[in-house]
Enzyme design. Structure first.
Site, PDB file in Angstrom:
ATOM      1  N   ILE A 267       0.843  -1.202   0.000  1.00 38.88           N
ATOM      2  CA  ILE A 267       0.000   0.000   0.000  1.00 38.88           C
ATOM      3  C   ILE A 267       0.874   1.246   0.000  1.00 38.88           C
ATOM      4  CG2 ILE A 267      -1.820   1.237   1.252  1.00 38.88           C
ATOM      5  CD1 ILE A 267      -2.620  -1.511   0.061  1.00 38.88           C
TER       6      ILE A 267
ATOM      7  N   ALA B 152       5.363   2.304   0.496  1.00 39.11           N
ATOM      8  CA  ALA B 152       6.732   1.849   0.755  1.00 39.11           C
ATOM      9  C   ALA B 152       7.601   3.063   1.033  1.00 39.11           C
ATOM     10  CB  ALA B 152       7.277   1.075  -0.439  1.00 39.11           C
TER      11      ALA B 152
ATOM     12  N   SER C 116      11.580   4.389   3.130  1.00 39.35           N
ATOM     13  CA  SER C 116      12.981   3.991   3.231  1.00 39.35           C
ATOM     14  C   SER C 116      13.211   2.937   4.303  1.00 39.35           C
ATOM     15  CB  SER C 116      13.851   5.215   3.514  1.00 39.35           C
ATOM     16  OG  SER C 116      13.398   5.882   4.681  1.00 39.35           O
TER      17      SER C 116
ATOM     18  N   ASP D  15       6.764  13.271  12.674  1.00 44.82           N
ATOM     19  CA  ASP D  15       6.879  13.137  11.222  1.00 44.82           C
ATOM     20  C   ASP D  15       5.498  13.228  10.563  1.00 44.82           C
ATOM     21  OD1 ASP D  15       8.149  12.769   8.797  1.00 44.82           O
ATOM     22  OD2 ASP D  15       8.180  10.586   8.930  1.00 44.82           O
TER      23      ASP D  15
END
EC number: 2.7.-.-
Length: 483
Positions: free
Chosen positions: A43, A45, A47, A201
């Site tokens: 769904i 990707a 790092s 984040d």
């Protein structure tokens, strides 16, 4: 912002067979035993890992499975070693020009990055966020299945939401854009000023608009913690900004760690005053964090200022979220949402420390600021109005009024018990040799629809025995101290 989304959650994935093997190794069971189905493609990707959608065999619930990228840990250690080696060559320059240790900056960054590799820690972070927002009907935090989590695998509730970079999709869902932005800014400020635990984040791939108007957060690997002391100092800084007390603002920077203890702040005061007046003096319409941060960055080269790691996360988080807001609404004004939230918090939060800061806002140079009180009430009512347009609040039947009952009760108690406050308020009512009835009437008009006067009067009367007891204790203590 759309390109940033691609960078953040559209990294080339690693093969499914590798990911599925990691899941089985971490959970100790075959995939078929735990999940009735799992998506054949990722769904998202990134790092450090990638995400699949699956259905639990035991309950039929849809879940997101986050799987860590194989062999990522040694790669990160290698890169951190290289960065730290480079930082050692730059240390002399950074200490001389920026007043900070470049190696220490790399160490702080590396510590946060390595925390993201432990998914059991992320599971605990999710539980903390769930606890913080459990009574907030405008925020959705996904549940986590701790029995299905390991250091490299995390299983959490699936979130169906709209990307926060698609304003048209949010409007098509029947959501009020202004109401949703208010919810988002309020949630961010609660994390920072109330909980001291905030999402580090909050990029566009980690924030969604729910169909019912709630804001949803995912990916809790990068979170930061602020101490109770730091939260209070941040609120102090807001109070000092409102009061235009730039000397105390400079001292706040020292208390927060931006300046070393013992640093002479007098040269910094005019610079802070110039930045704030240039940014806020034009009015709320021209204020944004990007411009303030840009001006503040210049101070780093002129004064011995170092941005602590935890506050670099705060700044980055606020800038990222402001960028999302600009994407949804190009003419978005941060302070038009943030000030009403802060005003409401100052007026309604029963925390003694915030009550003290409310008094600091309402008194300047010993004089009561009637206009400031009116502005606070108006702004707080504005926050309630902005939030009330959110359908999540309507579903939960949340009262769309500014509840000042406890604040007025605490104010009455303080008036009776605190001789200093009592004297100042009496002086405020009789300042310039006249009764300030007009100001009282203006304040009353602002709150008359928000407060049930008969009920409030009854509660104050019922509390009189406790107030009288505290008054006697206070009087006896003062008598004893005089002797």
């Amino acid at each position: 912002m759309n390109e940033l989304c691609i960078l953040q959650d559209d990294v080339p994935p690693f093969p499914n067979e590798v990911a599925f093997k990691i899941i089985e190794e971490e959970l100790g069971q075959p995939l078929e035993a735990l999940f009735s189905k799992i998506s054949s493609e990722t769904i998202a990707a990134a790092s450090l890992g990638q995400v699949y959608r699956a259905t639990l065999r035991a309950t039929g619930e849809d879940v997101a499975i986050k799987v860590q990228r194989p062999q990522i840990e040694p790669i990160i250690y290698r890169d951190l070693f290289l960065f730290r080696t480079l930082a050692s060559f730059l240390n002399g320059f950074s200490l001389q020009k920026l007043g900070c240790n470049a190696e220490l900056i790399v160490d702080e960054f590396g510590e946060k990055l390595l925390e993201e590799l432990d998914y059991t820690l992320e599971a605990r972070n999710i539980e903390d966020f769930l606890e913080n927002f459990k009574d907030d009907p405008t925020v959705k935090i996904p549940g986590v299945y701790k029995n299905l989590c390991g250091p490299r695998v995390l299983v959490m509730e699936w979130i169906d939401g709209i990307r926060c970079t698609d304003p048209q999709a949010i409007k098509d869902a029947g959501l009020d854009l202004n109401g949703f932005l208010t919810v988002g800014v309020s949630a961010a400020l609660r994390q920072l000023l109330e909980f001291g635990l905030f999402h580090g984040d909050p990029h566009p791939g980690n924030i969604f608009a729910m169909q019912d108007g709630r804001i949803a957060y995912v990916d809790f690997g990068n979170v930061a913690v602020l101490s109770q002391q730091n939260k209070q100092i941040l609120i102090d800084a807001v109070v000092h900004a409102v009061n235009e007390d730039y000397g105390e603002m400079a001292n706040d920077f020292t208390r927060l760690g931006f300046l070393a203890k013992g640093t002479d702040v007098s040269p910094i005061v005019p610079a802070l005053e110039a930045i704030w007046q240039n940014s806020a003096g034009k009015g709320l319409a021209d204020f944004n964090f990007r411009s303030v941060t840009g001006q503040f960055n210049k101070l780093v080269y002129d004064f011995p200022i170092r941005i602590p790691e935890r506050f670099s996360l705060v700044i980055r988080s606020l800038l990222t979220q402001e960028g999302i807001c600009f994407t949804l609404k190009p003419d978005f004004k941060f302070l038009e949402v943030a000030y009403p939230y802060v005003a409401k918090r100052l007026l309604t939060d029963p925390n003694p420390a915030l009550r003290e800061r409310l008094i600091q806002v309402l008194f300047k140079d010993g004089n009561f600021q009637w206009k400031r009180l009116e502005n606070l009430i108006s702004l707080a009512k504005e926050n309630v109005g902005q939030m009330s347009s959110n359908p999540a609040l309507k579903v939960k039947r949340v009262e769309s009024k500014l509840d000042l009952t406890d604040t007025i009760k605490d104010g009455a108690r303080l008036f009776l018990l605190d001789e200093g406050i009592r004297r100042k308020l009496i002086l405020a009512l009789t300042e310039d040799s006249k009764l300030h009835v007009e100001e009282l009437v203006d304040v009353y008009k602002l709150v008359e629809e928000e407060v049930d006067i008969p009920t409030l009067a009854m509660q104050v009367v019922q509390d009189l025995p406790n107030v009288f007891r505290d008054f006697v204790l206070s009087w006896s203590n003062s008598v004893l101290s005089d002797r």
